[in-house]
Write a protein that holds these residues in place. Sequence first.
Motif, PDB file in Angstrom:
ATOM      1  N   GLU A  31       0.809  -1.215   0.000  1.00 22.86           N
ATOM      2  CA  GLU A  31       0.000   0.000   0.000  1.00 22.86           C
ATOM      3  C   GLU A  31       0.845   1.268   0.000  1.00 22.86           C
ATOM      4  O   GLU A  31       0.296   2.358  -0.054  1.00 22.86           O
ATOM      5  CB  GLU A  31      -0.938   0.007   1.207  1.00 22.86           C
ATOM      6  N   ASP A  77      -9.725   4.951   2.385  1.00 20.91           N
ATOM      7  CA  ASP A  77      -9.819   3.571   2.864  1.00 20.91           C
ATOM      8  C   ASP A  77      -8.857   3.329   4.029  1.00 20.91           C
ATOM      9  O   ASP A  77      -7.797   3.957   4.122  1.00 20.91           O
ATOM     10  CB  ASP A  77      -9.437   2.597   1.739  1.00 20.91           C
ATOM     11  N   ASP A  78      -9.216   2.398   4.862  1.00 21.28           N
ATOM     12  CA  ASP A  78      -8.358   1.774   5.895  1.00 21.28           C
ATOM     13  C   ASP A  78      -8.425   2.407   7.282  1.00 21.28           C
ATOM     14  O   ASP A  78      -8.216   1.734   8.268  1.00 21.28           O
ATOM     15  CB  ASP A  78      -6.872   1.679   5.477  1.00 21.28           C
ATOM     16  N   HIS A 131     -14.875  -1.007   6.141  1.00 16.87           N
ATOM     17  CA  HIS A 131     -13.877  -1.595   5.239  1.00 16.87           C
ATOM     18  C   HIS A 131     -13.541  -2.989   5.782  1.00 16.87           C
ATOM     19  O   HIS A 131     -12.403  -3.444   5.686  1.00 16.87           O
ATOM     20  CB  HIS A 131     -12.651  -0.681   5.214  1.00 16.87           C
TER      21      HIS A 131
END
Length: 266
Positions: A31, A77-78, A131
């Motif tokens: 990532e 995200d995340d 998520h």
Amino acid sequence: MNKTSILGVPVLMYHALDSPARPAGAKDVGEHRYILKVTQFADHLTYLYREKFKSFLLEELLDLGTWPDKAVVITFDDGHESNYFLALPLLRKFGFKADFFITTDWIGTDRYMTVDQIRELHKCGMGIGSHGVTHNFLSNMDEGEVKQELRQSMEVLSSITRGRIVSFSIPGGRVQPCLFAAAEQLGYRIVCASHPGLWKKGDFSFSIPRLALESGTDMNTYKFMVNGKKAYINKMLIRYNILLFLKKSMKTDSYEYFRKYILKRI
Ligand SMILES: [Zn+2]
């Protein structure tokens, strides 16, 4: 129908932001290419502000009768802590909103947001979505495990926000065929995927395409994204489909080698 209703709205996908005072970290080394400098994010918002774009939360847009021109959706995200420390102040400064998709097992762990920080985002008018619980790929799970990821993360997040959780973003973009029916059954209204494209009004809202921001995304590319330049979107789609084919047919090491080769050429 106006132009945006026909062509669609760009749904931007961010992850962590990074500044010298607050260097980002990511659980997954893969990532790292998704980590942007906070100055890049500031440049993006400055452009949107100058060009008079308006940001919408996913659910707001879903329920909106006519989609205005210059509409954009910003997602993260995340659940990185940089979302709170670096993204939130900039979003507020420019008057933009974003949806934040949280991996619930990571809440309060090193460099990920705490319960209070997520609650604060929500209080500031930001969207909170799921998520998953573990960030494990749903494609490797059976139906029971997929439902567990959807249900448990929804419960955790709705107890934090004291509200409904209606959106989900698929970890790693890896779809499991039972996902859509399971998500609908549990009360989700929106599922964000990772394939590139624009969200067209009336489209199936359980597989919304998104445009991924990477550390190497320059301003010209960013302008193509938010203005929905057709040639650019098509190029991204071709690249995505080639990579998807390679991902399915190769071992990880060979895939990473060919991935770099393709990214240089397309
Ligand atoms: Zn993720």
